[in-house]
Design a protein around this motif. Structure first.
Motif, PDB file in Angstrom:
ATOM      1  N   LEU A   3       4.706  -5.094  -5.257  1.00  0.00           N
ATOM      2  CA  LEU A   3       4.511  -4.936  -3.817  1.00  0.00           C
ATOM      3  C   LEU A   3       3.402  -3.916  -3.593  1.00  0.00           C
ATOM      4  CD1 LEU A   3       8.240  -4.709  -2.643  1.00  0.00           C
ATOM      5  CD2 LEU A   3       6.808  -6.754  -2.891  1.00  0.00           C
ATOM      6  N   ARG A   4       2.546  -4.182  -2.625  1.00  0.00           N
ATOM      7  CA  ARG A   4       1.447  -3.267  -2.329  1.00  0.00           C
ATOM      8  C   ARG A   4       1.645  -2.645  -0.949  1.00  0.00           C
ATOM      9  NH1 ARG A   4      -0.457  -6.792  -6.005  1.00  0.00           N
ATOM     10  NH2 ARG A   4      -1.800  -5.890  -7.627  1.00  0.00           N
ATOM     11  N   ILE A   5       1.647  -1.325  -0.938  1.00  0.00           N
ATOM     12  CA  ILE A   5       1.771  -0.569   0.305  1.00  0.00           C
ATOM     13  C   ILE A   5       0.379  -0.120   0.719  1.00  0.00           C
ATOM     14  CG2 ILE A   5       2.921   1.349   1.466  1.00  0.00           C
ATOM     15  CD1 ILE A   5       4.873  -0.598   0.126  1.00  0.00           C
ATOM     16  N   HIS A   6      -0.014  -0.413   1.943  1.00  0.00           N
ATOM     17  CA  HIS A   6      -1.307   0.041   2.448  1.00  0.00           C
ATOM     18  C   HIS A   6      -1.113   1.210   3.407  1.00  0.00           C
ATOM     19  CE1 HIS A   6      -4.223  -3.563   1.613  1.00  0.00           C
ATOM     20  NE2 HIS A   6      -3.646  -3.092   0.532  1.00  0.00           N
ATOM     21  N   ASP A   7      -1.799   2.306   3.110  1.00  0.00           N
ATOM     22  CA  ASP A   7      -1.879   3.454   4.013  1.00  0.00           C
ATOM     23  C   ASP A   7      -3.193   3.292   4.771  1.00  0.00           C
ATOM     24  OD1 ASP A   7      -1.983   5.879   5.295  1.00  0.00           O
ATOM     25  OD2 ASP A   7      -1.744   7.109   3.494  1.00  0.00           O
ATOM     26  N   ARG A  24      -3.387   5.771  12.224  1.00  0.00           N
ATOM     27  CA  ARG A  24      -3.001   5.601  10.819  1.00  0.00           C
ATOM     28  C   ARG A  24      -1.621   4.963  10.774  1.00  0.00           C
ATOM     29  NH1 ARG A  24      -2.141  10.709   6.658  1.00  0.00           N
ATOM     30  NH2 ARG A  24      -1.400   9.535   4.841  1.00  0.00           N
ATOM     31  N   ASP A  25      -1.416   4.051   9.836  1.00  0.00           N
ATOM     32  CA  ASP A  25      -0.093   3.458   9.683  1.00  0.00           C
ATOM     33  C   ASP A  25       0.128   3.009   8.245  1.00  0.00           C
ATOM     34  OD1 ASP A  25      -0.844   0.555   9.340  1.00  0.00           O
ATOM     35  OD2 ASP A  25      -1.575   0.785  11.386  1.00  0.00           O
ATOM     36  N   LEU A  26       1.388   2.750   7.939  1.00  0.00           N
ATOM     37  CA  LEU A  26       1.811   2.272   6.625  1.00  0.00           C
ATOM     38  C   LEU A  26       2.434   0.893   6.784  1.00  0.00           C
ATOM     39  CD1 LEU A  26       3.528   5.610   5.722  1.00  0.00           C
ATOM     40  CD2 LEU A  26       1.596   4.701   4.435  1.00  0.00           C
ATOM     41  N   VAL A  27       2.148   0.010   5.828  1.00  0.00           N
ATOM     42  CA  VAL A  27       2.673  -1.352   5.909  1.00  0.00           C
ATOM     43  C   VAL A  27       2.752  -1.949   4.506  1.00  0.00           C
ATOM     44  CG1 VAL A  27       0.403  -2.474   6.168  1.00  0.00           C
ATOM     45  CG2 VAL A  27       2.437  -3.539   7.188  1.00  0.00           C
ATOM     46  N   VAL A  28       3.701  -2.872   4.311  1.00  0.00           N
ATOM     47  CA  VAL A  28       3.713  -3.674   3.087  1.00  0.00           C
ATOM     48  C   VAL A  28       2.642  -4.743   3.260  1.00  0.00           C
ATOM     49  CG1 VAL A  28       5.060  -5.137   1.540  1.00  0.00           C
ATOM     50  CG2 VAL A  28       6.175  -3.250   2.752  1.00  0.00           C
ATOM     51  N   HIS A  29       1.616  -4.685   2.429  1.00  0.00           N
ATOM     52  CA  HIS A  29       0.461  -5.572   2.571  1.00  0.00           C
ATOM     53  C   HIS A  29       0.847  -7.023   2.304  1.00  0.00           C
ATOM     54  CE1 HIS A  29      -3.538  -7.218   2.285  1.00  0.00           C
ATOM     55  NE2 HIS A  29      -3.352  -7.553   1.022  1.00  0.00           N
ATOM     56  N   PRO A  75      -8.365  -3.487  18.399  1.00  0.00           N
ATOM     57  CA  PRO A  75      -9.052  -4.044  17.222  1.00  0.00           C
ATOM     58  C   PRO A  75      -9.881  -2.955  16.546  1.00  0.00           C
ATOM     59  CG  PRO A  75      -9.363  -5.443  19.150  1.00  0.00           C
ATOM     60  CD  PRO A  75      -8.776  -4.154  19.647  1.00  0.00           C
ATOM     61  N   SER A  76      -9.803  -2.891  15.224  1.00  0.00           N
ATOM     62  CA  SER A  76     -10.510  -1.834  14.510  1.00  0.00           C
ATOM     63  C   SER A  76     -10.681  -2.232  13.049  1.00  0.00           C
ATOM     64  CB  SER A  76      -9.738  -0.503  14.623  1.00  0.00           C
ATOM     65  OG  SER A  76     -10.490   0.569  14.095  1.00  0.00           O
ATOM     66  N   VAL A  77     -11.311  -1.348  12.301  1.00  0.00           N
ATOM     67  CA  VAL A  77     -11.496  -1.520  10.859  1.00  0.00           C
ATOM     68  C   VAL A  77     -10.791  -0.361  10.166  1.00  0.00           C
ATOM     69  CG1 VAL A  77     -13.172  -1.597   8.973  1.00  0.00           C
ATOM     70  CG2 VAL A  77     -13.685  -2.730  11.151  1.00  0.00           C
ATOM     71  N   ALA A  78     -10.069  -0.679   9.097  1.00  0.00           N
ATOM     72  CA  ALA A  78      -9.312   0.343   8.377  1.00  0.00           C
ATOM     73  C   ALA A  78      -9.832   0.504   6.959  1.00  0.00           C
ATOM     74  CB  ALA A  78      -7.829  -0.018   8.334  1.00  0.00           C
ATOM     75  N   SER A  79      -9.772   1.737   6.489  1.00  0.00           N
ATOM     76  CA  SER A  79      -9.948   2.037   5.075  1.00  0.00           C
ATOM     77  C   SER A  79      -8.552   2.323   4.536  1.00  0.00           C
ATOM     78  CB  SER A  79     -10.860   3.254   4.899  1.00  0.00           C
ATOM     79  OG  SER A  79     -10.949   3.619   3.539  1.00  0.00           O
ATOM     80  N   ALA A  80      -8.042   1.415   3.708  1.00  0.00           N
ATOM     81  CA  ALA A  80      -6.650   1.487   3.268  1.00  0.00           C
ATOM     82  C   ALA A  80      -6.547   2.033   1.851  1.00  0.00           C
ATOM     83  CB  ALA A  80      -6.007   0.109   3.336  1.00  0.00           C
ATOM     84  N   VAL A  81      -5.710   3.052   1.691  1.00  0.00           N
ATOM     85  CA  VAL A  81      -5.324   3.508   0.356  1.00  0.00           C
ATOM     86  C   VAL A  81      -4.203   2.588  -0.109  1.00  0.00           C
ATOM     87  CG1 VAL A  81      -4.431   5.417  -1.017  1.00  0.00           C
ATOM     88  CG2 VAL A  81      -5.927   5.882   0.944  1.00  0.00           C
ATOM     89  N   GLU A  82      -4.380   1.977  -1.273  1.00  0.00           N
ATOM     90  CA  GLU A  82      -3.399   1.006  -1.753  1.00  0.00           C
ATOM     91  C   GLU A  82      -2.489   1.633  -2.808  1.00  0.00           C
ATOM     92  OE1 GLU A  82      -3.950  -3.549  -2.118  1.00  0.00           O
ATOM     93  OE2 GLU A  82      -4.453  -2.763  -4.096  1.00  0.00           O
ATOM     94  N   TRP A  83      -1.192   1.470  -2.609  1.00  0.00           N
ATOM     95  CA  TRP A  83      -0.175   1.923  -3.554  1.00  0.00           C
ATOM     96  C   TRP A  83       0.562   0.705  -4.086  1.00  0.00           C
ATOM     97  CZ3 TRP A  83       1.128   7.286  -4.270  1.00  0.00           C
ATOM     98  CH2 TRP A  83       0.408   8.166  -3.455  1.00  0.00           C
ATOM     99  N   GLU A  84       0.910   0.739  -5.367  1.00  0.00           N
ATOM    100  CA  GLU A  84       1.648  -0.366  -5.972  1.00  0.00           C
ATOM    101  C   GLU A  84       3.080   0.068  -6.261  1.00  0.00           C
ATOM    102  OE1 GLU A  84      -0.437  -1.756  -9.407  1.00  0.00           O
ATOM    103  OE2 GLU A  84      -1.926  -2.849  -8.212  1.00  0.00           O
TER     104      GLU A  84
END
Length: 201
Positions: free
Chosen positions: A45-49, A57-62, A27-36
């Motif tokens: 679609l929004r991609i979160h880095d 660090r990981d990448l996911v479709v938000h 469990p943690s807290v992330a600061s996500a860079v959001e890409w559209e």
């Protein structure tokens, strides 16, 4: 930036703070860079880095609180099949695994981990792999440094030994992992649901 002729990827101006679980299960807290990721006439679609406080660090479709209407294969990709971005032992570069997506008979996205380089090129497009590796200091190589693995040569892609491929890129390059993620994780699903033509946008 344009990923394909009609598909545009843009970086958001700020960061999103969110709680969750890292790929290692912490469990943690992330600061996500959001890409559209925008395709005309379709939901954005929004991609979160995700940059987690514990260093992962990981990448996911938000997955938003309210999902827009879309085919189930794409809906099922939201919040699932994250791609880790990790340091490389003994090297300065970071690494993201190139595991292309496919959609199973139940409409759920899955990934292929081990492919020959020729099979990977067939799945993603040789021109896409060349475009990614034409970026400054970006290489496509075997993910693991083992003497029994063949070299990855896009001029002569081998079709004998399946292996896990990875993109290696400079630590200060924020675009390459997201662009790679879009190509190997998102675009196969968009093609499956006929939002993109099989060979492009």
């Amino acid at each position: 930036m344009h990923v394909l002729s009609e598909l545009e990827l843009t970086r958001g101006s700020g960061r999103v703070t969110k709680s969750g679980t890292t790929l290692s299960g912490e469990p943690s807290v992330a600061s996500a860079v959001e890409w559209e990721l925008r395709l005309p006439g379709r939901p954005t679609l929004r991609i979160h880095d995700n940059h987690w406080r514990n260093g992962e660090r990981d990448l996911v479709v938000h997955k938003p609180p309210v999902m827009p209407e879309m085919p189930s294969a794409l809906s099922n990709l939201h919040g699932r099949l994250r791609s880790g971005v990790a340091p490389t032992p003994g090297r300065r570069e970071l690494r993201v695994m190139v595991y292309p997506t496919y959609v199973d008979q139940h409409g759920r996205p899955r990934i292929n981990k081990s492919l020959t380089t020729e099979a990977l090129a067939d799945r993603m497009g040789l021109f896409v792999l060349r475009e990614l590796t034409d970026r400054e200091d970006v290489t496509l190589e075997p993910a693991h440094d083992r003497p029994d693995l063949p070299l990855v040569d896009l001029d002569d892609p081998q079709d004998e030994k399946p292996l896990q491929h990875a993109l290696f890129f400079p630590a200060d390059d924020d675009e390459t992992p997201v662009l790679g993620f879009v190509h190997f994780r998102v675009l196969p699903v968009l093609r499956h649901i006929d939002w993109l033509a099989p060979d492009g946008g």
